[in-house]
Design an enzyme around this catalytic site. Structure first.
Site, mmCIF file in Angstrom:
data_model
loop_
_atom_site.group_PDB
_atom_site.id
_atom_site.type_symbol
_atom_site.label_atom_id
_atom_site.label_comp_id
_atom_site.label_asym_id
_atom_site.label_seq_id
_atom_site.Cartn_x
_atom_site.Cartn_y
_atom_site.Cartn_z
ATOM 1 N N TYR A 75 10.682 -2.656 26.390
ATOM 2 C CA TYR A 75 10.185 -3.276 27.627
ATOM 3 C C TYR A 75 11.035 -2.872 28.837
ATOM 4 O O TYR A 75 10.498 -2.676 29.932
ATOM 5 C CB TYR A 75 10.051 -4.803 27.470
ATOM 6 C CG TYR A 75 8.749 -5.122 26.758
ATOM 7 C CD1 TYR A 75 7.539 -5.098 27.448
ATOM 8 C CD2 TYR A 75 8.713 -5.354 25.398
ATOM 9 C CE1 TYR A 75 6.337 -5.315 26.804
ATOM 10 C CE2 TYR A 75 7.514 -5.581 24.737
ATOM 11 C CZ TYR A 75 6.333 -5.557 25.447
ATOM 12 O OH TYR A 75 5.140 -5.762 24.808
ATOM 13 N N ASN A 110 -3.362 -5.121 32.145
ATOM 14 C CA ASN A 110 -2.101 -4.438 32.446
ATOM 15 C C ASN A 110 -1.004 -5.439 32.757
ATOM 16 O O ASN A 110 -1.237 -6.451 33.418
ATOM 17 C CB ASN A 110 -2.286 -3.486 33.633
ATOM 18 C CG ASN A 110 -3.290 -2.394 33.303
ATOM 19 O OD1 ASN A 110 -3.637 -2.208 32.136
ATOM 20 N ND2 ASN A 110 -3.755 -1.692 34.307
ATOM 21 N N VAL A 111 0.201 -5.098 32.310
ATOM 22 C CA VAL A 111 1.340 -5.968 32.575
ATOM 23 C C VAL A 111 2.120 -5.478 33.794
ATOM 24 O O VAL A 111 3.111 -6.083 34.180
ATOM 25 C CB VAL A 111 2.241 -6.101 31.323
ATOM 26 C CG1 VAL A 111 1.458 -6.752 30.183
ATOM 27 C CG2 VAL A 111 2.818 -4.762 30.876
ATOM 28 N N HIS A 127 -2.867 -10.326 29.622
ATOM 29 C CA HIS A 127 -1.909 -9.920 28.573
ATOM 30 C C HIS A 127 -0.461 -10.118 29.013
ATOM 31 O O HIS A 127 0.439 -9.496 28.463
ATOM 32 C CB HIS A 127 -2.145 -8.459 28.160
ATOM 33 C CG HIS A 127 -3.382 -8.267 27.342
ATOM 34 N ND1 HIS A 127 -3.868 -7.022 26.991
ATOM 35 C CD2 HIS A 127 -4.237 -9.168 26.791
ATOM 36 C CE1 HIS A 127 -4.975 -7.173 26.260
ATOM 37 N NE2 HIS A 127 -5.223 -8.451 26.138
ATOM 38 N N CYS A 156 18.783 -17.443 28.040
ATOM 39 C CA CYS A 156 18.382 -18.459 29.023
ATOM 40 C C CYS A 156 19.632 -19.063 29.674
ATOM 41 O O CYS A 156 20.573 -19.453 28.966
ATOM 42 C CB CYS A 156 17.574 -19.530 28.295
ATOM 43 S SG CYS A 156 17.146 -20.933 29.320
ATOM 44 N N ASN A 223 -14.533 5.418 33.563
ATOM 45 C CA ASN A 223 -13.648 5.912 32.511
ATOM 46 C C ASN A 223 -14.023 7.370 32.243
ATOM 47 O O ASN A 223 -15.206 7.682 32.143
ATOM 48 C CB ASN A 223 -13.863 5.073 31.217
ATOM 49 C CG ASN A 223 -12.739 5.219 30.219
ATOM 50 O OD1 ASN A 223 -12.305 6.321 29.918
ATOM 51 N ND2 ASN A 223 -12.267 4.110 29.692
HETATM 52 P P1 OAD Z 1 -6.039 2.024 26.131
HETATM 53 O O1 OAD Z 1 -4.858 2.942 26.117
HETATM 54 O O2 OAD Z 1 -6.559 1.528 24.829
HETATM 55 O O3 OAD Z 1 -7.229 2.753 26.867
HETATM 56 C C1 OAD Z 1 -7.032 3.410 28.103
HETATM 57 C C2 OAD Z 1 -8.396 3.827 28.605
HETATM 58 O O4 OAD Z 1 -8.198 4.400 29.881
HETATM 59 C C3 OAD Z 1 -9.070 4.898 27.749
HETATM 60 O O5 OAD Z 1 -10.421 4.523 27.523
HETATM 61 C C4 OAD Z 1 -9.011 6.154 28.609
HETATM 62 O O6 OAD Z 1 -10.127 7.013 28.419
HETATM 63 C C5 OAD Z 1 -9.005 5.553 29.987
HETATM 64 N N1 OAD Z 1 -8.386 6.381 31.028
HETATM 65 C C6 OAD Z 1 -7.382 7.284 30.912
HETATM 66 N N2 OAD Z 1 -7.092 7.813 32.111
HETATM 67 C C7 OAD Z 1 -7.917 7.225 33.007
HETATM 68 C C8 OAD Z 1 -8.097 7.353 34.413
HETATM 69 N N3 OAD Z 1 -7.364 8.180 35.145
HETATM 70 N N4 OAD Z 1 -9.056 6.592 34.999
HETATM 71 C C9 OAD Z 1 -9.826 5.726 34.269
HETATM 72 N N5 OAD Z 1 -9.684 5.586 32.937
HETATM 73 C C10 OAD Z 1 -8.751 6.314 32.320
HETATM 74 O O7 OAD Z 1 -5.662 0.830 27.117
HETATM 75 P P2 OAD Z 1 -6.326 -0.614 27.268
HETATM 76 O O8 OAD Z 1 -7.769 -0.592 26.966
HETATM 77 O O9 OAD Z 1 -5.887 -1.162 28.564
HETATM 78 O O10 OAD Z 1 -1.947 -4.686 24.684
HETATM 79 O O11 OAD Z 1 -5.583 -1.388 26.103
HETATM 80 C C11 OAD Z 1 -5.709 -2.773 25.997
HETATM 81 C C12 OAD Z 1 -4.486 -3.373 25.379
HETATM 82 O O12 OAD Z 1 -4.140 -2.693 24.180
HETATM 83 C C13 OAD Z 1 -3.230 -3.300 26.212
HETATM 84 O O13 OAD Z 1 -3.132 -4.343 27.131
HETATM 85 C C14 OAD Z 1 -2.116 -3.348 25.199
HETATM 86 C C15 OAD Z 1 -2.719 -2.427 24.168
HETATM 87 O O14 OAD Z 1 -2.266 -2.551 22.892
HETATM 88 C C16 OAD Z 1 -0.713 -5.052 24.225
HETATM 89 O O15 OAD Z 1 0.289 -4.381 24.346
HETATM 90 C C17 OAD Z 1 -0.666 -6.396 23.588
#
Ligand code: OAD
Length: 251
Positions: A75, A110-111, A127, A156, A223
């Protein structure tokens, strides 16, 4: 980009642009892809975290109990990346859209804080948030924007218990306050739902988008790649958020 990918036609862009321009309320559901062009890695796309690291060892309560130092190191590494990143034209287009007088509610997985740093004011982090810590004993949440927190794991100040990142991990429930806010949004008016840069791996992401669509919103996916939500979208704009969002958020 996959062979299925295609550049959105000017007609598709214009259809969405007109819907956004006439919308009173735009709901944005964003994921890691919206920050990719700022240099923040995604999770599952090529080069993403989960292509080389095991989420069970870094993003679970069980991992934190076993090895809090390794989890914190990861992190802190990500804090460093986000601290050095800047909002890209995709984030900025959404904040401009809000400034043009519409309600633009962003539900982000997103964090990072790039939506806020671009100027968006209604951002729900479902998240968690990279710049918050939480006491594992007292549950007290604090903001701390230092990249490096000193000795790991940080403790803490009041009770001496370990602090953890205030992040929702894989073996945890979504935070109820944030979910209630999303449900409240979905009960109200939504004219367009933009699902940007997410793989939509988690069912609730698709369900929220489809719920807004069921109540009359145009469901637009932004996407470069197909996702499991693509077949349900009214329009799929296959391109990077940094180019597509400025094009569809133009007055
Ligand atoms: P992912 O990494 O699973 O997916 C990212 C998405 O962004 C993919 O569908 C890519 O095709 C797309 N992408 C890449 N570049 C891009 C761009 N320039 N413009 C638009 N889209 C683009 O990420 P998330 O779906 O956000 O959780 O993942 C969800 C959660 O899974 C996260 O919050 C995280 C992860 O595990 C935890 O860590 C608990």
């Amino acid at each position: 980009m996959s062979p299925e990918a295609e550049t959105p036609s000017p007609e598709m862009i214009d259809r969405v642009r007109r819907a956004v321009a006439s919308a009173e309320v735009v709901l944005v559901i964003s994921g890691a892809g919206v920050s990719a062009e700022s240099g923040v890695p995604t999770f599952r796309a090529p080069g993403g975290w989960w292509r080389k690291l095991d989420p069970k060892k870094l993003a679970t309560v069980a991992a934190f109990r076993t090895d809090p130092v390794t989890v914190w190191q990861w992190y802190e590494f990500r804090r460093g990346i986000v601290a050095g990143a800047a909002p890209n034209p995709g984030h900025i287009a959404l904040s401009r859209l809000e400034r043009s007088g519409r309600r633009v509610a962003i539900v982000t997985q997103n964090v990072d804080d790039l939506h806020e740093r671009a100027g968006s004011t209604e951002v729900i982090h479902i998240h968690g948030f990279l710049w918050r810590t939480r006491c594992t004993v007292e549950g007290k949440v604090s903001e701390d924007r230092r990249v490096s927190l000193g000795g790991l794991p940080p403790v803490c100040g009041s009770c001496g218990g370990n602090l953890r990142p205030d992040i929702v991990w894989f073996d945890e429930e979504l935070p109820s306050g944030e979910v209630t806010r999303v449900e409240g949004l979905l009960r109200g008016r939504v004219d367009v739902v933009l699902v940007v840069g997410t793989e939509a791996t988690f069912d609730y992401i698709s369900e929220w988008a489809i719920e807004a669509q069921r109540k009359g919103a145009m469901l637009v996916e932004v996407n470069p790649e197909r996702t499991q939500l693509s077949p349900r979208a009214d329009v799929c704009l296959r391109g990077p958020a940094g180019s597509v969002l400025p094009a569809v958020c133009r007055e």
